[in-house]
Design an enzyme around this catalytic site. Structure first.
Site, PDB file in Angstrom:
ATOM      1  N   ASP A   1     -26.555 -24.095 -54.491  1.00  0.00           N
ATOM      2  CA  ASP A   1     -26.174 -25.160 -53.554  1.00  0.00           C
ATOM      3  C   ASP A   1     -27.043 -26.403 -53.716  1.00  0.00           C
ATOM      4  O   ASP A   1     -27.444 -27.035 -52.740  1.00  0.00           O
ATOM      5  CB  ASP A   1     -26.229 -24.664 -52.109  1.00  0.00           C
TER       6      ASP A   1
ATOM      7  N   SER B   1     -28.172 -31.022 -43.957  1.00  0.00           N
ATOM      8  CA  SER B   1     -27.943 -30.418 -45.270  1.00  0.00           C
ATOM      9  C   SER B   1     -28.376 -31.354 -46.389  1.00  0.00           C
ATOM     10  O   SER B   1     -27.975 -32.515 -46.440  1.00  0.00           O
ATOM     11  CB  SER B   1     -26.462 -30.095 -45.446  1.00  0.00           C
TER      12      SER B   1
ATOM     13  N   HIS C   1     -22.781 -28.435 -51.444  1.00  0.00           N
ATOM     14  CA  HIS C   1     -21.667 -28.445 -50.498  1.00  0.00           C
ATOM     15  C   HIS C   1     -21.507 -29.795 -49.790  1.00  0.00           C
ATOM     16  O   HIS C   1     -20.462 -30.072 -49.207  1.00  0.00           O
ATOM     17  CB  HIS C   1     -21.798 -27.299 -49.481  1.00  0.00           C
TER      18      HIS C   1
END
Length: 360
Positions: A134, A208, A104
């Site tokens: 992901d 992230s 993402h």
């Protein structure tokens, strides 16, 4: 960083007074004497800052009842696409510049720029990306061997073990936080293969794709999601286990895609009422709701209403057990399936198919 709006209740921790006189320490995961400075100096050079530029399409579906004059004005004043910037983290896993981050973080990117801990910047190429877990794999070209970190074994980590997160929350590069593993195998409904490590190490937006280390300096997870009612860390973060990441990265390295097995059934949980009728202590297995025509399941003879109890040696206690067991198979692999059909146990042989790539 994916965020989820939820409420969490405080948990009171109390010390047990009656303990065994001999308590052997866990040497591999003990808190380093004097803190984490030596560990951070070793691993931080391999953690990178990722900046992404992508194009976001303007809204094109306008209400049918919008007046034509207003519609024309809206289209004239709204750009067809506008640049969008995003930030994230990643880590180098080889001296030649392969970098792991989240899908993402780089999804839809037109340009990806990687900044090393020493401030050096590189344009990155996307080798491949897997939306289901992901995970994405990037590559940069440098004239020198780059510092890198290695994967540890997430399965060996225990709830309560100390961990360290390094990343770039809110663009603040090389930020270090520490905590413990709060839980393992968390399903947060983010995807079909949820098996997250939960940690209370502070993780925020921008973390992230960054690494979660054990005290030996091995990557045991990739920080991916947080529960955050207000947008900041509340001590509930989630990382993709390194055992999963390692397999995905190896697959992406081959041809930029991940190949998974396919069975071809729609499933739902067994109801408590059915479990009681069958004499089970609790609901288990996966109830087949539909079978895709000409799928491996159809060819093997699976039918609507069958209850899958075991897939090639994996007991199916929850739906995700079947999803993962099938996905782990290679196309054309053979598998034995144990089912209940109208109360009678049966065994079927199935040849696994290929799961179509997930659309994002």
């Amino acid at each position: 960083m994916t965020s989820f709006l939820t409420k969490s209740a405080p948990i009171a921790l109390t010390a047990a007074l009656a303990i065994s006189p001999m308590l052997a320490p866990t040497v591999a995961f003990a808190v380093p004497a004097g803190g984490y400075a030596d560990l951070v100096e070793t691993v931080a050079p391999a953690v990178v800052f990722i900046e992404v530029t992508s194009a976001v399409q303007a809204i094109s579906d306008l209400p049918d009842n919008m007046p034509e004059a207003l519609r024309r004005q809206f289209k004239q004043n709204t750009p067809q696409e506008a640049p969008h910037a995003g930030l994230g983290s990643g880590f180098i896993i080889s001296s030649d510049g392969r970098i792991v981050t989240n899908h993402h973080v780089v999804f839809g990117a037109q340009n990806v720029e990687v900044t090393l801990a020493d401030g050096t910047k590189y344009d990155a190429d996307l080798i491949g990306s897997d939306a289901a877990t992901d995970i994405a794999l990037l590559s940069i070209k440098a004239d020198v061997d780059l510092p890198f970190v290695s994967f540890g074994t997430s399965e060996q980590m225990r709830v309560g073990d100390e961990v360290v997160a390094v990343g770039n929350p809110f663009g603040l590069s090389s930020t270090v936080t520490s905590g413990i593993i709060s839980a393992k195998a968390r399903d947060i409904n983010a995807g079909p293969y949820d098996e997250f490590i939960q940690t209370d190490a502070a993780i925020n937006r921008g973390n992230s794709g960054g690494p979660l280390f054990n005290n030996a300096g091995d990557v045991i997870g990739v920080n991916t999601a947080i529960i955050s009612p207000g947008g900041g860390s509340v001590g509930i973060g989630f990382a993709v286990p390194s055992d999963v990441v390692r397999e995905v990265v190896a697959d992406l390295s081959d041809d930029g895609t991940v190949t998974r097995g396919w069975l071809g059934v729609s499933i739902r949980p067994m109801s408590d009422e059915v479990a009681e009728v069958l004499g089970f202590d609790s609901s288990k297995g996966a109830v087949v709701e539909a079978v895709s025509k000409d799928s491996p399941a159809d060819t093997a003879g699976l039918e609507k209403g069958d209850i899958i109890l075991d897939f090639d040696g994996t007991q199916i206690e929850a739906l995700r057990d079947l999803t993962r067991a099938v996905a782990a198979k290679e196309p054309e692999d053979k598998a034995k399936v144990t089912i209940l059909r109208r109360g009678k146990e049966m065994f079927l042989d199935v040849t696994i198919g290929t799961l179509a790539p997930q659309k994002t």
